[in-house]
Design a protein around this motif. Structure first.
Motif, short mmCIF file in Angstrom:
data_model
loop_
_atom_site.label_atom_id
_atom_site.label_comp_id
_atom_site.label_asym_id
_atom_site.label_seq_id
_atom_site.Cartn_x
_atom_site.Cartn_y
_atom_site.Cartn_z
N THR A 138 1.14 -1.29 -0.27
CA THR A 138 0.14 0.07 0.23
C THR A 138 0.64 1.41 0.29
OG1 THR A 138 -1.74 -1.16 1.43
CG2 THR A 138 -2.01 0.93 1.67
N ALA A 139 0.40 2.53 -0.86
CA ALA A 139 1.61 3.50 -1.24
C ALA A 139 1.61 4.37 0.80
CB ALA A 139 0.93 4.69 -1.61
N THR A 140 2.82 4.63 0.92
CA THR A 140 2.79 5.14 2.19
C THR A 140 2.11 6.42 2.82
OG1 THR A 140 5.39 4.82 1.74
CG2 THR A 140 5.03 5.43 3.61
N GLY A 141 1.49 6.88 2.30
CA GLY A 141 0.69 7.90 2.34
C GLY A 141 -0.62 7.44 2.83
N ASP A 142 -0.88 6.36 1.60
CA ASP A 142 -2.50 5.66 2.64
C ASP A 142 -2.40 4.87 3.12
OD1 ASP A 142 -3.51 7.07 -0.22
OD2 ASP A 142 -2.94 5.34 -1.29
N ARG A 143 -1.19 4.32 3.30
CA ARG A 143 -0.89 3.58 4.68
C ARG A 143 -0.63 4.03 6.30
NH1 ARG A 143 4.06 2.16 7.49
NH2 ARG A 143 4.89 2.98 5.99
N LEU A 144 -0.12 5.60 6.73
CA LEU A 144 -0.36 6.17 7.60
C LEU A 144 -1.67 6.65 7.69
CD1 LEU A 144 3.22 7.91 6.63
CD2 LEU A 144 2.26 5.98 8.27
N ALA A 145 -2.77 6.62 6.72
CA ALA A 145 -3.80 7.05 6.88
C ALA A 145 -4.71 5.88 7.11
CB ALA A 145 -4.06 8.02 5.75
N ALA A 146 -4.32 4.35 7.32
CA ALA A 146 -5.38 4.01 7.16
C ALA A 146 -5.59 3.59 8.46
CB ALA A 146 -4.99 2.82 6.75
N ASP A 147 -6.92 2.84 8.87
CA ASP A 147 -6.75 2.78 9.89
C ASP A 147 -6.44 1.02 10.54
OD1 ASP A 147 -8.28 4.92 11.00
OD2 ASP A 147 -10.07 4.10 10.24
N ARG A 148 -6.42 0.30 9.41
CA ARG A 148 -5.97 -0.84 10.36
C ARG A 148 -4.88 -1.36 8.86
NH1 ARG A 148 -9.67 -4.92 11.70
NH2 ARG A 148 -9.29 -5.76 9.73
N VAL A 149 -3.64 -2.19 9.65
CA VAL A 149 -2.70 -2.15 8.57
C VAL A 149 -1.74 -3.28 8.90
CG1 VAL A 149 -0.01 -0.97 7.39
CG2 VAL A 149 -1.66 0.14 8.51
N TRP A 150 -2.18 -4.54 8.07
CA TRP A 150 -1.18 -5.68 8.01
C TRP A 150 0.23 -5.51 8.15
CZ3 TRP A 150 -3.88 -10.15 10.23
CH2 TRP A 150 -5.41 -9.58 9.72
N ILE A 151 0.83 -6.20 8.76
CA ILE A 151 2.36 -6.10 8.81
C ILE A 151 3.07 -7.48 8.30
CG2 ILE A 151 4.68 -5.53 9.39
CD1 ILE A 151 2.30 -3.54 11.51
N ILE A 152 3.88 -7.58 7.65
CA ILE A 152 4.08 -9.32 7.24
C ILE A 152 5.25 -9.43 6.67
CG2 ILE A 152 1.13 -9.77 6.90
CD1 ILE A 152 2.30 -9.93 3.75
N ASP A 153 5.77 -10.74 7.55
CA ASP A 153 7.17 -10.88 7.20
C ASP A 153 6.66 -12.19 6.02
OD1 ASP A 153 9.50 -11.51 6.21
OD2 ASP A 153 10.50 -10.72 8.77
N PRO A 154 6.62 -12.46 5.12
CA PRO A 154 6.22 -13.73 3.88
C PRO A 154 7.71 -14.74 4.68
CG PRO A 154 6.12 -12.27 2.59
CD PRO A 154 7.13 -11.49 4.23
N LEU A 155 8.89 -14.65 4.89
CA LEU A 155 9.74 -15.39 5.22
C LEU A 155 10.15 -14.80 6.14
CD1 LEU A 155 10.88 -18.38 5.12
CD2 LEU A 155 11.51 -17.95 2.83
N ASP A 156 10.68 -15.36 7.21
CA ASP A 156 11.31 -14.58 8.96
C ASP A 156 11.97 -15.65 8.77
OD1 ASP A 156 12.86 -12.76 10.65
OD2 ASP A 156 12.06 -14.31 12.04
N GLY A 157 14.12 -15.18 8.14
CA GLY A 157 14.77 -16.67 8.51
C GLY A 157 14.92 -17.20 7.37
N THR A 158 15.46 -15.88 5.95
CA THR A 158 15.63 -17.07 5.18
C THR A 158 16.84 -17.92 5.08
OG1 THR A 158 17.12 -14.84 3.87
CG2 THR A 158 14.28 -14.73 3.18
N ARG A 159 18.19 -17.14 5.74
CA ARG A 159 19.10 -18.01 5.58
C ARG A 159 19.19 -19.56 6.14
NH1 ARG A 159 24.91 -16.90 6.47
NH2 ARG A 159 24.21 -14.81 6.77
N GLU A 160 18.16 -19.21 6.87
CA GLU A 160 17.92 -20.60 8.01
C GLU A 160 16.98 -21.73 6.77
OE1 GLU A 160 19.67 -17.95 10.58
OE2 GLU A 160 17.50 -17.79 9.69
N PHE A 161 15.97 -21.15 6.52
CA PHE A 161 15.14 -21.62 5.46
C PHE A 161 15.92 -22.32 3.75
CE2 PHE A 161 12.14 -21.14 1.54
CZ PHE A 161 11.52 -22.13 1.24
N SER A 162 16.97 -21.57 4.26
CA SER A 162 17.65 -22.70 2.91
C SER A 162 18.45 -23.37 3.00
CB SER A 162 18.23 -20.88 1.67
OG SER A 162 19.30 -20.91 2.91
#
Length: 292
Positions: A89-113
């Motif tokens: 989402t564009a930064t301005g729209d995100r900062l104005a939003a009431d609800r924001v999902w914050i996601i890391d699709p893969l935390d720890g790519t080194r370990e995953f590999s």
């Protein structure tokens, strides 16, 4: 927002994190471990596209901040897919939003590999603005540990590990096990360990989500990091930690703040509340003693 939706957010975070985790296990099976870069990129981007599409369908009015949705990763490609990643989402729209999902699709790519490693995760968190236009905070979150077969998530009544209630456990008296980076434990943690007057063990663990989960599951007693992170590295595990009764803050004791213009959030402390004063005082003393 209705009460039903508020309760559903906890379950949705858990379902999406688990589903992305299953997808990542499938990527490991499909590609193997011979080409680490291809495995990392494909895992990152397939999990990102799944979560972006699922959130667009399930919560179409919400904003999204994903590690893989940044402009800086637009050149990455998944194996067999030439599309650039779906953008945030564009930064301005995100900062104005009431609800924001914050996601890391893969935390720890080194370990995953790395074949056999289990210390990587998927993060899905929800930030909501407080009534009356306040700063807002984390209201739901889930950390899937796919290779460990468990998902930690918030619930209306606290936190869950799978279907079981989750509460952070106090450390054993006189001992403190601190999770640190496998590859770059911060210098001051070693300094701190020598000054606490306790039996301190530094325990190397992979991703931030795996480290914080280890605190909540009782495998270690604290996680301390000051080497630089972003909001997506800690939002979901911090949400679960707070719901499980843990202390979670910056290393100066100030609150963790999310959905900022600059998503950098460089340091964090997670521990049982009984340890927080000792650790925060020790961090301050060690930081003051280190050279500028």
């Amino acid at each position: 927002m209705t009460e039903h939706t508020a309760q559903d957010d906890h379950a949705l975070a858990g379902r999406l994190a688990e589903a992305a985790g299953r997808l990542l296990l499938g990527v490991r099976d499909e590609l193997g471990f011979a080409d680490a870069r291809a495995l990392k990129d494909t895992g990152d981007l397939r999990a990102h596209e799944y979560l972006m599409a699922a959130l667009a369908e399930c919560r179409p009015g919400d904003a999204i901040l994903s590690e893989e949705g940044r402009t800086s990763v637009a050149g990455k490609r998944a194996r067999g897919d030439e599309r650039a990643p779906t953008g945030n989402t564009a930064t301005g729209d995100r900062l104005a939003a009431d609800r924001v999902w914050i996601i890391d699709p893969l935390d720890g790519t080194r370990e995953f590999s790395e074949e056999g490693r289990r210390d990587w995760a998927v993060h899905v968190a929800l930030w909501e603005r407080r009534a009356g236009g306040g700063a807002g905070g984390l209201t739901a979150g889930a950390v899937a540990l796919p290779a460990q077969g468990v998902t930690l998530r918030t619930s209306p009544d606290g936190a869950l590990a799978g279907a079981e209630p989750l509460r952070v456990r106090p450390p054993r008296e006189g001992r403190l096990r601190i999770a640190v980076s496998r590859t770059r434990p911060p210098q001051f943690v070693t300094e701190l360990a020598g000054k606490l007057g306790l039996d301190v063990e530094l325990v190397p663990i992979g991703s931030a989500g795996a480290k914080i989960s280890a605190v909540l599951l009782g495998d270690v007693d604290a996680y301390l990091h000051a080497g630089g992170q972003y909001e997506w590295d800690s939002a979901a595990p911090a949400a679960v930690a707070l719901a499980a009764g843990a202390h979670a803050s910056r290393i100066d004791g100030s609150p963790l703040a999310y959905n900022r213009r600059d998503p950098r959030l460089p340091d964090i402390l997670v521990c049982h509340p009984v340890s927080s004063s000792t650790l925060l005082t020790g961090i301050r003393d060690v930081s003051d003693a280190l050279p500028e």
